[in-house]
Design an enzyme around this catalytic site. Sequence first.
Site, PDB file in Angstrom:
ATOM      1  N   ARG A 165    -101.022   1.891 -58.054  1.00  0.00           N
ATOM      2  CA  ARG A 165     -99.811   1.980 -58.797  1.00  0.00           C
ATOM      3  C   ARG A 165     -98.776   2.257 -58.139  1.00  0.00           C
ATOM      4  O   ARG A 165     -98.778   3.388 -57.519  1.00  0.00           O
ATOM      5  CB  ARG A 165     -99.977   2.086 -60.064  1.00  0.00           C
ATOM      6  CG  ARG A 165     -99.886   3.537 -60.542  1.00  0.00           C
ATOM      7  CD  ARG A 165    -100.047   3.866 -62.088  1.00  0.00           C
ATOM      8  NE  ARG A 165     -99.628   5.405 -62.460  1.00  0.00           N
ATOM      9  CZ  ARG A 165    -100.710   6.318 -62.359  1.00  0.00           C
ATOM     10  NH1 ARG A 165    -101.751   6.224 -61.909  1.00  0.00           N
ATOM     11  NH2 ARG A 165    -100.000   7.581 -62.649  1.00  0.00           N
TER      12      ARG A 165
ATOM     13  N   CYS B 163     -98.861   9.822 -52.451  1.00  0.00           N
ATOM     14  CA  CYS B 163     -98.350  10.861 -52.954  1.00  0.00           C
ATOM     15  C   CYS B 163     -99.377  12.085 -52.984  1.00  0.00           C
ATOM     16  O   CYS B 163    -100.656  11.698 -53.001  1.00  0.00           O
ATOM     17  CB  CYS B 163     -97.836  11.272 -54.467  1.00  0.00           C
ATOM     18  SG  CYS B 163     -96.756   9.483 -54.885  1.00  0.00           S
ATOM     19  N   CYS B 164     -99.071  13.212 -52.741  1.00  0.00           N
ATOM     20  CA  CYS B 164     -99.975  14.489 -52.642  1.00  0.00           C
ATOM     21  C   CYS B 164    -100.763  14.576 -53.969  1.00  0.00           C
ATOM     22  O   CYS B 164    -100.239  14.165 -55.112  1.00  0.00           O
ATOM     23  CB  CYS B 164     -99.229  15.836 -52.176  1.00  0.00           C
ATOM     24  SG  CYS B 164     -97.967  16.461 -53.382  1.00  0.00           S
TER      25      CYS B 164
ATOM     26  N   CYS C 253     -92.806  38.233 -39.280  1.00  0.00           N
ATOM     27  CA  CYS C 253     -92.579  38.308 -37.964  1.00  0.00           C
ATOM     28  C   CYS C 253     -91.282  39.030 -37.282  1.00  0.00           C
ATOM     29  O   CYS C 253     -91.357  40.225 -36.610  1.00  0.00           O
ATOM     30  CB  CYS C 253     -92.531  37.095 -37.048  1.00  0.00           C
ATOM     31  SG  CYS C 253     -94.153  36.378 -36.755  1.00  0.00           S
TER      32      CYS C 253
END
Lengths: 137, 383
Positions: free
Chosen positions: B194, B205-206, B92
């Site tokens: 777990r 988590c991802c 930008c």
Amino acid sequence: MSGYQKPIPQIDEESKPFWEACKRHELYMQKCRDCGTLRYYPRALCGNCLSSDTEWVKCSGRGEIYTFTVTYQNRGAGFRDELPYVLAYIELEEGVRMMSNVVECEPEKVSIGMPVEVVFEDINDEIALPRFKPLPE
Amino acid sequence: MNLYKKAAIAGVYEHPTRWAPDKSAFQIHAESARGALEDAGLKISDVDGYFTSGVSGMAPILMAEHLNINPKFLDSTSIGGSSFDAHVHHACAAVAAGLCEVALITYGSTASSRGMSIGTGLRLGSEPPEQFESPYGPTTVGAYAMVAHRHMHQYGTTSEQLAEIAVTMRRHASANPQAKYRDTITVEDVLESRIISAPLHLLDCCIISDGGGAVVLTTPERAKDLKKPPVWVLGAGESCVHTGMGAQDITDIAARRSGETAFAQAGIAHSDIDMCMIYDSFTITVLTTLENLGFCEKGEGGEFVLNGRIGLGGELPINPEGGGLSNNHPGMRGIFLVIEATKQLRGECGNRQVEETRLALVHGTGGWLGVRHSGVTLILGSE
């Protein structure tokens, strides 16, 4: 060749006095002679005022656990053989926080705010690594 | 310089792959570039600004060669998964300053099919700060886990509240045929998965997938005559947080300052935002991002995410495509936030369309919360 497989700190000009003190089993921090700010990790210039006029001050080695995690998975050499282990930030009495491990304690017994004191692990002829163990109640 | 409406997003493309053992990362970059340029109705020869990250070495010239482009503006800002959001910010600025006219941002990764361990391998290197960290065994998950633990201690946040975020993302992914994980889960499923690094469970988590994407930005004049309606960049902010010589409050994240800058530029209020794309590397990332952006007070994030508020149909839908927790996460997710926000603002999202979306907020986090990280906030609008 030693059996120590975890990363070993590389001593450089900025960190040398810190590691020399650790070798004597003493914990030292830098303090800016101009603005008085304590700093960790060691570096030549104060991050508050950019002064390079620095003194090394001895810490009590006591503090408390600011936060921690019990690590159950880490594929890194050395660490994978020691699971679970405690990674923590320790808030020293002097007010500075440092990453370390909490040792000599069952991971389930570790808690935030727990008082701890430094212990040194001699990992080779040059480096003694500061870790922390619970202070007796 | 205020970047309000100084450049527009003209084309986006999310690569459909989640598993690409038959492709190189460079090929995914190139296919994504082709997709975004087609979406915009532009040609590769129109590109005169190029941005990328996640490629080793001199990323932009390596990839420029692969794409056979000769841009006059190059940017390889590499600040973790938020890099591509920073690229939108920088594109930008470059377009506004007349340094380039058609800016292409690409990403591609084969993290999953090549077996990269993103969260639990030893990731810190040997630069000065890392000398005082890597000996102690920090992992990506461990860093975020320390933030979660401190947040629980300070504010009473619970694992159930964090789990609600993972459950919501999975519900969104279940309606997205391209998402990697689509079977719905419950709070109990998250809590029974777990523990990777306490208090974070596997389902906090991802995921790890292959994937990629691309974004094309151009000038307001050029954007008006292209294939798709322009999506305007109304505000952008960038920030970083680190250990600060040992004084870091680890619940105070980069989103606070980047968000303030972006909202001030856009001149809008939080209540004007119709939907958010928030980098959900971990459940705690979403919670602390919402707090630090100012959608709720610090410490209120745990309550804020409950009762469907952040789900489709809720007051503030987040990541309608399923996020990094369920849809895709090839290691650096920032570009997907921009792609989905753009599609939502164009009304192209079918069964996951957030109704009457005019203003969307994107926030990317890169690096490690709790140690050092970057934050990039973008406010995008259809009008």
